[in-house]
Design a protein around this motif. Structure first.
Motif, short mmCIF file in Angstrom:
data_model
loop_
_atom_site.label_atom_id
_atom_site.label_comp_id
_atom_site.label_asym_id
_atom_site.label_seq_id
_atom_site.Cartn_x
_atom_site.Cartn_y
_atom_site.Cartn_z
N PRO A 41 -20.13 -20.27 24.76
CA PRO A 41 -20.09 -20.95 26.00
C PRO A 41 -20.42 -19.89 27.35
O PRO A 41 -20.30 -18.84 27.24
N VAL A 42 -20.96 -20.55 28.26
CA VAL A 42 -21.25 -20.08 29.47
C VAL A 42 -20.47 -20.64 30.48
O VAL A 42 -20.21 -21.79 30.84
N VAL A 43 -19.63 -19.63 31.26
CA VAL A 43 -18.67 -20.01 32.19
C VAL A 43 -19.05 -19.44 33.73
O VAL A 43 -19.83 -18.56 34.00
N VAL A 52 -23.63 -24.26 27.09
CA VAL A 52 -23.62 -23.25 25.55
C VAL A 52 -24.82 -22.75 25.25
O VAL A 52 -25.98 -23.25 25.52
N VAL A 53 -24.96 -21.27 24.85
CA VAL A 53 -26.08 -20.91 24.22
C VAL A 53 -25.94 -20.96 22.78
O VAL A 53 -24.86 -20.27 22.50
N SER A 54 -26.81 -21.47 22.23
CA SER A 54 -26.72 -21.20 20.64
C SER A 54 -27.88 -20.34 20.27
O SER A 54 -29.08 -20.24 20.76
N GLU A 55 -27.93 -20.04 19.01
CA GLU A 55 -29.04 -19.60 18.07
C GLU A 55 -30.35 -20.35 18.32
O GLU A 55 -31.55 -19.70 18.37
N ALA A 56 -30.33 -21.83 18.46
CA ALA A 56 -31.29 -22.64 18.52
C ALA A 56 -31.97 -22.31 19.84
O ALA A 56 -33.15 -22.79 19.74
N ASP A 57 -31.33 -22.07 20.80
CA ASP A 57 -31.70 -21.82 22.29
C ASP A 57 -32.37 -20.45 22.29
O ASP A 57 -33.28 -20.39 23.09
N LEU A 58 -32.20 -19.71 21.29
CA LEU A 58 -32.85 -18.25 21.33
C LEU A 58 -34.17 -18.35 20.67
O LEU A 58 -35.11 -17.34 20.84
N LEU A 59 -34.17 -19.23 19.48
CA LEU A 59 -35.35 -19.00 18.72
C LEU A 59 -36.71 -19.14 19.42
O LEU A 59 -37.65 -18.55 18.69
N PRO A 60 -36.81 -20.14 20.26
CA PRO A 60 -38.25 -20.37 20.81
C PRO A 60 -38.90 -19.03 21.14
O PRO A 60 -40.03 -18.93 21.24
N ASP A 91 -30.45 -19.86 32.27
CA ASP A 91 -31.57 -20.29 31.75
C ASP A 91 -31.79 -20.71 30.54
O ASP A 91 -32.52 -21.82 30.22
N LEU A 92 -31.05 -20.14 29.45
CA LEU A 92 -31.07 -20.66 28.20
C LEU A 92 -30.09 -21.75 27.58
O LEU A 92 -30.40 -22.54 26.66
N MET A 93 -29.13 -21.82 28.28
CA MET A 93 -27.79 -22.77 27.97
C MET A 93 -28.28 -24.10 27.74
O MET A 93 -29.17 -24.51 28.49
N THR A 94 -27.79 -24.84 27.03
CA THR A 94 -27.87 -26.39 26.85
C THR A 94 -26.63 -26.94 27.54
O THR A 94 -25.43 -26.37 27.39
N LYS A 119 -22.30 -27.24 15.96
CA LYS A 119 -21.18 -26.91 15.05
C LYS A 119 -19.92 -26.54 15.84
O LYS A 119 -18.85 -26.08 15.02
N ARG A 120 -19.78 -26.09 16.92
CA ARG A 120 -18.72 -25.72 17.42
C ARG A 120 -18.56 -26.36 18.80
O ARG A 120 -19.47 -26.74 19.46
N LEU A 121 -17.22 -26.26 19.48
CA LEU A 121 -16.89 -27.04 20.65
C LEU A 121 -15.95 -26.30 21.44
O LEU A 121 -15.05 -25.71 20.86
N PRO A 122 -16.35 -26.09 22.74
CA PRO A 122 -15.45 -25.28 23.40
C PRO A 122 -14.41 -26.28 24.00
O PRO A 122 -14.53 -27.52 24.09
N VAL A 123 -13.35 -25.66 23.99
CA VAL A 123 -11.96 -26.53 24.20
C VAL A 123 -11.39 -26.12 25.77
O VAL A 123 -11.43 -24.97 26.10
N VAL A 124 -11.46 -27.22 26.63
CA VAL A 124 -11.29 -27.05 27.89
C VAL A 124 -10.10 -27.87 28.35
O VAL A 124 -9.56 -28.81 27.76
#
Length: 245
Positions: A41-43, A52-60, A91-94, A119-124
């Motif tokens: 997560p990004v806070v 959230v930044v995931s591996e999918a956001d980094l792969l491009p 800039d990377l986060m969804t 696959k993962r959820l931040p709990v807020v």
């Protein structure tokens, strides 16, 4: 009727690694590798979740490293191309992030994951402040529940509630999370309800429901000696004669 269902608070991880907006690309990769996670997560400064930044956001960045895609790919994948040139978490986060509250049930969290394809959820909390992380594997922990524990809840919360006076005792057995119900009940119309409620018990993998109704009484042929006519009365039978007394 059922025991209190487990919530996200019961299974979530409370120690959370988070990114700030200006965390750089390489530090994000290092953090994922160090903590063995696929998303972070990004806070902001108040620990409210921004994305959230995931591996999918980094792969491009790796995918498009050797050259620009053709015109069709550029039109179709504008978001990925933007992330290929991104340098920071902001800039990377969804965003906005798919989040869940700590008091949500595990079923609600599972639906949120499925809808968000994550696959993962931040709990807020109510203000969006990060309290923990819940993953798919956390939600599956409920299936580690002991078979006898499941059987006890089914007997106490389902069978005793729906069938307080069965024709014969209802047997509940559980093996590897699969619940089997056998016995006879007075009203078979609520058997589907029983199966549905048992399936809703946490930790239940499946239900084999073999509940039957009362045993049928054979219809006697009225022409047979000793048969009782409809109505059950013997008044139409001849009275015994004196010779038989």
């Amino acid at each position: 009727m059922h025991g209190t269902p487990h919530t996200v608070a019961d299974v979530m991880t409370r120690t959370v690694v988070a990114l700030v907006r200006d965390t750089v690309f390489k530090d994000i990769v290092k953090a994922m590798g160090r903590w063995h996670v696929s998303a972070l997560p990004v806070v902001d400064g108040d620990h409210r979740v921004l994305g959230v930044v995931s591996e999918a956001d980094l792969l491009p960045k790796e995918e498009f490293r050797e050259g620009d895609p053709d015109r069709y790919a550029r039109l179709r994948r504008l978001s990925d191309l933007s992330k290929a040139g991104a340098r920071t978490a902001e800039d990377l986060m969804t965003a906005p992030a798919v989040t869940v509250r700590a008091d949500a049930t595990l079923a609600q969290a599972a639906r949120a994951m499925a809808r968000g394809k994550v696959k993962r959820l931040p709990v807020v909390d109510a203000d969006g402040v990060l309290e923990g992380i819940v993953s798919r594997s956390d939600l599956l922990k409920v299936f580690l529940r002991d078979d006898e524990d499941i059987a006890g809840e089914v007997r106490d919360q389902v069978v005793a509630f729906l069938f307080p006076d069965p024709v014969e005792p209802i047997r509940v057995t559980v093996r590897d999370g699969v619940v089997a119900l056998t016995g006879r009940v007075r009203d078979t119309s609520i058997v589907p309800v029983a199966a549905r409620l048992v399936r809703a018990v946490e930790g239940v993998v499946d239900v084999d429901c073999a509940l039957l109704g009362p045993p049928r009484r054979p219809d006697l042929d009225p022409d047979l000696p000793g048969a009782t006519p409809a109505g059950g009365a013997d008044r139409d039978l001849p009275a015994p004669s004196d010779s038989h007394r």
